[in-house]
Design a protein around this motif. Structure first.
Motif: not given
Length: 128
Positions: A7-22
Motif C-alpha cells: 500500500v505504502r509503495r503504491i500510494a507514495l509512487a503516485l504524484p504529490e502523495t504523502g503519508e500521515k497518521l490519522s
C-alpha cells in the motif's frame, strides 16, 4: 497477497502523495485529501459484521459513489465489504491479506484519481 508495504509503495509512487497518521493509523493523501487509509474495525463494526475480532488488516478506500462500492462488494465479497458507519459514504473496506497486488494497485490508483486535482490527474493519465 498484499501488505502494508505494498500500500505504502503504491500510494507514495503516485504524484504529490504523502503519508500521515490519522487517529494513530496511516493515511495516504494527495494535496491534503485522503484516498486510502488503515481502518481497524471498532467494537460496533465487529458487532455489525457479527464477528468477534478483526481478521487481518483492513484498508479503507475512496470510491466514486455507492454504485461502485456495491459493485466491488458484489464482485468479490471475500475482499470488499462495508459497515454501517460507511452507509451513504463513497468508500469501501477491503481485506488487505485477501487482495492481489495488481488489483490493489488498480484500486489505490482509482482512489487517488478521485481525490487528486483535475490537472494533476490528467497529467498522470497522459503519462500512463
Amino acid at each position: 497477497m498484499a501488505t502494508w508495504e505494498d500500500v505504502r509503495r503504491i500510494a507514495l509512487a503516485l504524484p504529490e502523495t504523502g503519508e500521515k497518521l490519522s487517529w494513530g493509523t496511516p493515511q495516504w493523501h494527495v494535496r491534503g485529501k485522503g484516498f486510502v487509509w488503515d481502518r481497524p474495525l471498532r467494537k460496533s463494526d465487529l458487532d455489525a459484521l457479527g464477528i468477534a475480532e478483526q481478521e487481518g488488516p483492513i484498508l479503507g478506500v475512496r470510491v466514486a459513489d455507492e454504485g461502485v462500492k456495491r459493485a466491488l462488494i458484489a464482485d468479490d465479497p471475500d475482499v470488499y465489504f462495508t459497515i454501517p458507519h460507511f452507509d451513504g459514504y463513497p468508500a469501501v473496506l477491503l481485506r488487505l491479506d485477501r487482495i492481489g497486488v495488481p488489483e490493489l494497485e488498480e484500486v489505490v490508483t482509482e482512489a487517488w484519481l478521485l481525490k487528486a486535482p483535475k490537472r494533476l490527474a490528467q497529467a498522470y493519465l497522459a503519462e500512463h
